[in-house]
Scaffold this motif. Structure first.
Motif, PDB file in Angstrom:
ATOM      1  N   ILE A  45       0.861  -1.087  -0.239  1.00 29.62           N
ATOM      2  CA  ILE A  45       0.020   0.028   0.005  1.00 29.62           C
ATOM      3  C   ILE A  45       0.891   1.368   0.109  1.00 29.62           C
ATOM      4  O   ILE A  45       0.623   2.151  -0.688  1.00 29.62           O
ATOM      5  CB  ILE A  45      -0.991  -0.137   1.084  1.00 29.62           C
ATOM      6  CG1 ILE A  45      -2.110  -0.886   1.114  1.00 29.62           C
ATOM      7  CG2 ILE A  45      -1.521   1.229   1.250  1.00 29.62           C
ATOM      8  CD1 ILE A  45      -2.872  -1.279   2.402  1.00 29.62           C
ATOM      9  N   TYR A  46       1.825   1.306   0.707  1.00 33.47           N
ATOM     10  CA  TYR A  46       2.664   2.490   0.928  1.00 33.47           C
ATOM     11  C   TYR A  46       3.532   2.694  -0.244  1.00 33.47           C
ATOM     12  O   TYR A  46       3.553   3.817  -1.100  1.00 33.47           O
ATOM     13  CB  TYR A  46       3.912   2.091   2.100  1.00 33.47           C
ATOM     14  CG  TYR A  46       4.994   3.317   2.055  1.00 33.47           C
ATOM     15  CD1 TYR A  46       4.688   4.553   2.755  1.00 33.47           C
ATOM     16  CD2 TYR A  46       5.935   2.931   1.399  1.00 33.47           C
ATOM     17  CE1 TYR A  46       5.812   5.427   2.491  1.00 33.47           C
ATOM     18  CE2 TYR A  46       7.104   4.062   1.408  1.00 33.47           C
ATOM     19  CZ  TYR A  46       7.045   5.002   1.914  1.00 33.47           C
ATOM     20  OH  TYR A  46       7.892   6.153   1.635  1.00 33.47           O
ATOM     21  N   ASP A  48       2.651   1.643  -3.462  1.00 34.29           N
ATOM     22  CA  ASP A  48       1.685   1.903  -4.378  1.00 34.29           C
ATOM     23  C   ASP A  48       1.340   3.307  -4.337  1.00 34.29           C
ATOM     24  O   ASP A  48       1.006   4.205  -5.409  1.00 34.29           O
ATOM     25  CB  ASP A  48       0.438   1.266  -4.642  1.00 34.29           C
ATOM     26  CG  ASP A  48       0.901  -0.444  -4.940  1.00 34.29           C
ATOM     27  OD1 ASP A  48       2.003  -0.415  -5.484  1.00 34.29           O
ATOM     28  OD2 ASP A  48      -0.023  -1.121  -4.841  1.00 34.29           O
ATOM     29  N   THR A  49       1.150   3.847  -3.173  1.00 37.16           N
ATOM     30  CA  THR A  49       0.470   5.214  -2.893  1.00 37.16           C
ATOM     31  C   THR A  49       1.587   6.475  -3.048  1.00 37.16           C
ATOM     32  O   THR A  49       1.266   7.199  -3.839  1.00 37.16           O
ATOM     33  CB  THR A  49      -0.127   5.230  -1.419  1.00 37.16           C
ATOM     34  OG1 THR A  49      -0.900   4.310  -1.413  1.00 37.16           O
ATOM     35  CG2 THR A  49      -0.708   6.588  -1.349  1.00 37.16           C
ATOM     36  N   ARG A  84      -4.199   2.622   4.450  1.00 37.80           N
ATOM     37  CA  ARG A  84      -4.367   3.357   3.185  1.00 37.80           C
ATOM     38  C   ARG A  84      -4.887   4.590   3.288  1.00 37.80           C
ATOM     39  O   ARG A  84      -4.043   5.468   2.559  1.00 37.80           O
ATOM     40  CB  ARG A  84      -5.195   2.434   2.377  1.00 37.80           C
ATOM     41  CG  ARG A  84      -5.357   3.020   1.023  1.00 37.80           C
ATOM     42  CD  ARG A  84      -6.179   2.073   0.009  1.00 37.80           C
ATOM     43  NE  ARG A  84      -5.957   0.865   0.013  1.00 37.80           N
ATOM     44  CZ  ARG A  84      -5.175   0.290  -0.932  1.00 37.80           C
ATOM     45  NH1 ARG A  84      -4.365   0.945  -1.641  1.00 37.80           N
ATOM     46  NH2 ARG A  84      -5.000  -1.133  -1.124  1.00 37.80           N
ATOM     47  N   VAL A  87      -1.798   6.940   4.451  1.00 34.32           N
ATOM     48  CA  VAL A  87      -0.661   7.153   3.387  1.00 34.32           C
ATOM     49  C   VAL A  87      -1.339   8.307   2.387  1.00 34.32           C
ATOM     50  O   VAL A  87      -0.626   9.117   1.885  1.00 34.32           O
ATOM     51  CB  VAL A  87      -0.280   5.933   3.063  1.00 34.32           C
ATOM     52  CG1 VAL A  87       0.835   6.267   2.047  1.00 34.32           C
ATOM     53  CG2 VAL A  87       0.368   5.179   4.008  1.00 34.32           C
ATOM     54  N   GLU A  88      -2.463   7.888   1.733  1.00 28.34           N
ATOM     55  CA  GLU A  88      -3.027   8.718   0.720  1.00 28.34           C
ATOM     56  C   GLU A  88      -3.269  10.275   1.235  1.00 28.34           C
ATOM     57  O   GLU A  88      -2.945  11.191   0.567  1.00 28.34           O
ATOM     58  CB  GLU A  88      -4.424   8.299   0.343  1.00 28.34           C
ATOM     59  CG  GLU A  88      -4.312   6.889  -0.516  1.00 28.34           C
ATOM     60  CD  GLU A  88      -5.693   6.167  -0.830  1.00 28.34           C
ATOM     61  OE1 GLU A  88      -6.738   6.755  -0.099  1.00 28.34           O
ATOM     62  OE2 GLU A  88      -5.506   5.068  -1.329  1.00 28.34           O
ATOM     63  N   THR A  92      -1.238  13.293  -0.159  1.00 29.06           N
ATOM     64  CA  THR A  92      -2.017  14.413  -0.697  1.00 29.06           C
ATOM     65  C   THR A  92      -1.748  15.853  -0.038  1.00 29.06           C
ATOM     66  O   THR A  92      -1.801  16.923  -0.912  1.00 29.06           O
ATOM     67  CB  THR A  92      -3.522  14.266  -0.830  1.00 29.06           C
ATOM     68  OG1 THR A  92      -3.859  12.950  -1.291  1.00 29.06           O
ATOM     69  CG2 THR A  92      -4.279  15.168  -1.253  1.00 29.06           C
TER      70      THR A  92
END
Length: 102
Positions: A45-46, A48-49, A84, A87-88, A92
């Motif tokens: 997740i990390y 990919d984000t 998730r 991290v998102e 952002t």
């Protein structure tokens, strides 16, 4: 003068649901109950984000496991969806400084 800051926050209700006699289910795993696969998913997740904005975490080691566990213990939602979302939100809303900018 407003005295609202002296009020204690309410604690979550953990007794039976009103009118049912049953306890409310707790679907979120505790951070200390994460499996090895959960840590691998969190690492994915990390990676990919953050995409190309930060270096990827290649290896899952004890230091990273402890960091994931500590972070998830502080989140409102203590599961992989909460991780998730965190991290998102970081990617952002973090200032450019965190990504090598000025």
């Amino acid at each position: 003068m407003n005295q609202l800051w002296n009020l204690k926050p309410l604690t979550p209700y953990r007794g039976p649901l009103p009118g049912t006699g049953r306890k409310k289910p707790n679907p979120q795993p505790k951070p200390d109950q994460l499996s090895t696969q959960d840590y691998q998913v969190a690492l994915a997740i990390y990676n990919d984000t953050v995409a190309d904005r930060l270096p990827h975490a290649v290896e899952l080691n004890d230091k990273r496991r402890e960091g994931i566990k500590r972070l998830m213990g502080q989140l409102a939602r203590k599961d992989l969806q909460g991780f998730r979302a965190y991290v998102e939100a970081f990617v952002t809303h973090a200032p450019p400084f965190y990504f090598g900018g000025q």
